[in-house]
Design a protein around this motif. Sequence first.
Motif, PDB file in Angstrom:
ATOM      1  N   SER A  19       0.831  -1.209   0.000  1.00  0.00           N
ATOM      2  CA  SER A  19       0.000   0.000   0.000  1.00  0.00           C
ATOM      3  C   SER A  19       0.863   1.255   0.000  1.00  0.00           C
ATOM      4  O   SER A  19       0.549   2.236  -0.692  1.00  0.00           O
ATOM      5  N   PHE A  20       1.939   1.226   0.758  1.00  0.00           N
ATOM      6  CA  PHE A  20       2.851   2.377   0.789  1.00  0.00           C
ATOM      7  C   PHE A  20       3.456   2.627  -0.585  1.00  0.00           C
ATOM      8  O   PHE A  20       3.537   3.774  -1.045  1.00  0.00           O
ATOM      9  N   ILE A  21       3.870   1.549  -1.245  1.00  0.00           N
ATOM     10  CA  ILE A  21       4.470   1.687  -2.573  1.00  0.00           C
ATOM     11  C   ILE A  21       3.471   2.277  -3.556  1.00  0.00           C
ATOM     12  O   ILE A  21       3.791   3.184  -4.332  1.00  0.00           O
ATOM     13  N   VAL A  22       2.236   1.750  -3.528  1.00  0.00           N
ATOM     14  CA  VAL A  22       1.220   2.228  -4.464  1.00  0.00           C
ATOM     15  C   VAL A  22       0.901   3.699  -4.228  1.00  0.00           C
ATOM     16  O   VAL A  22       0.730   4.471  -5.181  1.00  0.00           O
ATOM     17  N   LEU A  23       0.833   4.102  -2.970  1.00  0.00           N
ATOM     18  CA  LEU A  23       0.505   5.495  -2.660  1.00  0.00           C
ATOM     19  C   LEU A  23       1.689   6.431  -2.887  1.00  0.00           C
ATOM     20  O   LEU A  23       1.525   7.563  -3.341  1.00  0.00           O
ATOM     21  N   TYR A  24       2.896   5.961  -2.587  1.00  0.00           N
ATOM     22  CA  TYR A  24       4.073   6.816  -2.693  1.00  0.00           C
ATOM     23  C   TYR A  24       4.481   7.025  -4.149  1.00  0.00           C
ATOM     24  O   TYR A  24       4.863   8.128  -4.553  1.00  0.00           O
ATOM     25  N   TYR A  25       4.388   5.960  -4.958  1.00  0.00           N
ATOM     26  CA  TYR A  25       4.806   6.037  -6.356  1.00  0.00           C
ATOM     27  C   TYR A  25       3.617   6.184  -7.302  1.00  0.00           C
ATOM     28  O   TYR A  25       3.686   5.746  -8.457  1.00  0.00           O
ATOM     29  N   LYS A  26       2.551   6.811  -6.832  1.00  0.00           N
ATOM     30  CA  LYS A  26       1.331   6.883  -7.633  1.00  0.00           C
ATOM     31  C   LYS A  26       1.532   7.601  -8.964  1.00  0.00           C
ATOM     32  O   LYS A  26       0.873   7.270  -9.955  1.00  0.00           O
ATOM     33  N   ASN A  27       2.451   8.581  -9.000  1.00  0.00           N
ATOM     34  CA  ASN A  27       2.637   9.356 -10.230  1.00  0.00           C
ATOM     35  C   ASN A  27       3.720   8.779 -11.147  1.00  0.00           C
ATOM     36  O   ASN A  27       3.806   9.156 -12.315  1.00  0.00           O
ATOM     37  N   THR A  28       4.543   7.902 -10.618  1.00  0.00           N
ATOM     38  CA  THR A  28       5.658   7.359 -11.412  1.00  0.00           C
ATOM     39  C   THR A  28       5.634   5.838 -11.503  1.00  0.00           C
ATOM     40  O   THR A  28       6.540   5.253 -12.089  1.00  0.00           O
ATOM     41  N   LEU A  29       4.614   5.212 -10.938  1.00  0.00           N
ATOM     42  CA  LEU A  29       4.588   3.753 -10.922  1.00  0.00           C
ATOM     43  C   LEU A  29       4.542   3.172 -12.331  1.00  0.00           C
ATOM     44  O   LEU A  29       5.116   2.111 -12.594  1.00  0.00           O
ATOM     45  N   HIS A  30       3.892   3.863 -13.264  1.00  0.00           N
ATOM     46  CA  HIS A  30       3.740   3.334 -14.620  1.00  0.00           C
ATOM     47  C   HIS A  30       5.056   3.307 -15.392  1.00  0.00           C
ATOM     48  O   HIS A  30       5.169   2.605 -16.402  1.00  0.00           O
ATOM     49  N   ILE A  31       6.070   4.054 -14.917  1.00  0.00           N
ATOM     50  CA  ILE A  31       7.360   4.053 -15.608  1.00  0.00           C
ATOM     51  C   ILE A  31       8.459   3.376 -14.791  1.00  0.00           C
ATOM     52  O   ILE A  31       9.556   3.168 -15.299  1.00  0.00           O
ATOM     53  N   ARG A  32       8.167   3.025 -13.552  1.00  0.00           N
ATOM     54  CA  ARG A  32       9.150   2.359 -12.696  1.00  0.00           C
ATOM     55  C   ARG A  32       8.900   0.854 -12.732  1.00  0.00           C
ATOM     56  O   ARG A  32       8.218   0.284 -11.894  1.00  0.00           O
ATOM     57  N   HIS A  33       9.471   0.200 -13.732  1.00  0.00           N
ATOM     58  CA  HIS A  33       9.255  -1.238 -13.871  1.00  0.00           C
ATOM     59  C   HIS A  33       9.878  -2.030 -12.731  1.00  0.00           C
ATOM     60  O   HIS A  33       9.379  -3.096 -12.357  1.00  0.00           O
ATOM     61  N   ASP A  34      10.972  -1.528 -12.167  1.00  0.00           N
ATOM     62  CA  ASP A  34      11.594  -2.224 -11.041  1.00  0.00           C
ATOM     63  C   ASP A  34      10.680  -2.201  -9.816  1.00  0.00           C
ATOM     64  O   ASP A  34      10.548  -3.213  -9.107  1.00  0.00           O
ATOM     65  N   ILE A  35      10.034  -1.069  -9.581  1.00  0.00           N
ATOM     66  CA  ILE A  35       9.106  -0.969  -8.456  1.00  0.00           C
ATOM     67  C   ILE A  35       7.880  -1.840  -8.695  1.00  0.00           C
ATOM     68  O   ILE A  35       7.365  -2.493  -7.777  1.00  0.00           O
ATOM     69  N   LYS A  36       7.390  -1.876  -9.930  1.00  0.00           N
ATOM     70  CA  LYS A  36       6.233  -2.704 -10.246  1.00  0.00           C
ATOM     71  C   LYS A  36       6.538  -4.181 -10.031  1.00  0.00           C
ATOM     72  O   LYS A  36       5.699  -4.925  -9.502  1.00  0.00           O
TER      73      LYS A  36
END
Length: 223
Positions: free
Chosen positions: A176-193
């Motif tokens: 949940s923290f990851i989804v909320l923290y990287y909400k604006n860049t999650l679509h380009i951060r493949h490592d985080i995904k």
Amino acid sequence: MAQTSNKSVRYTSKTLIPIRNDTQHTGTYITMAHDAIDSQQLTKILIRLQAGGALTLLLMLVGFDLFFPSQYALKAAVHGVSTISALVVGTFMTHRAYFLLRGAKTNYPSLRNWTLASTFLNLLAIISGNWIYMRYRGQDGPRDWILQSVPDFHNILMEFKEFVSLFPFPLMVIASFIVLYYKNTLHIRHDIKQFLGIIIMSAWFFIMLGFVSGLILAKLRFV
């Protein structure tokens, strides 16, 4: 070169399928496009129906606990409902995790909502589990009977369940923290995904272990 008469003929670059500029064939290709869209929608509907059907049947199983001749039936039912709901949502989340691991496009609002829902259900399962656990360890409770009849089930299985059932909640808090923290860049951060996908899969694995262990203990001796 393709020969043409009164109707022009052209070829697509990928499939080399002739496409004629007339009303009949154009209508055919439009119908095929609609068929493809309908197939995708049908797949989503089937997945939701399967998940809904599984959840309904499992909740009906827990619902019968309310009619069990025990003053702790309500506690057991609440724990059962929260645990089963956490398992069903966690199982659904594994499908989302698959696309995260592949680095595919993600529907962020949907992912956020399901992740938060899974986190809440795992927390509710822990709270209700501790609520009914007091009865398990109480005087003349299931623990005493299991220790007398099959002590290995408590010394190994229950001790294992006590700890493994706690893992999904902190894992989903991290998700949940990851989804909320990287909400604006999650679509380009493949490592985080991909990391998020691993966390969700791990949480589901521990949910399943705890769920199966609880079913075995409940089968041995109901509260």
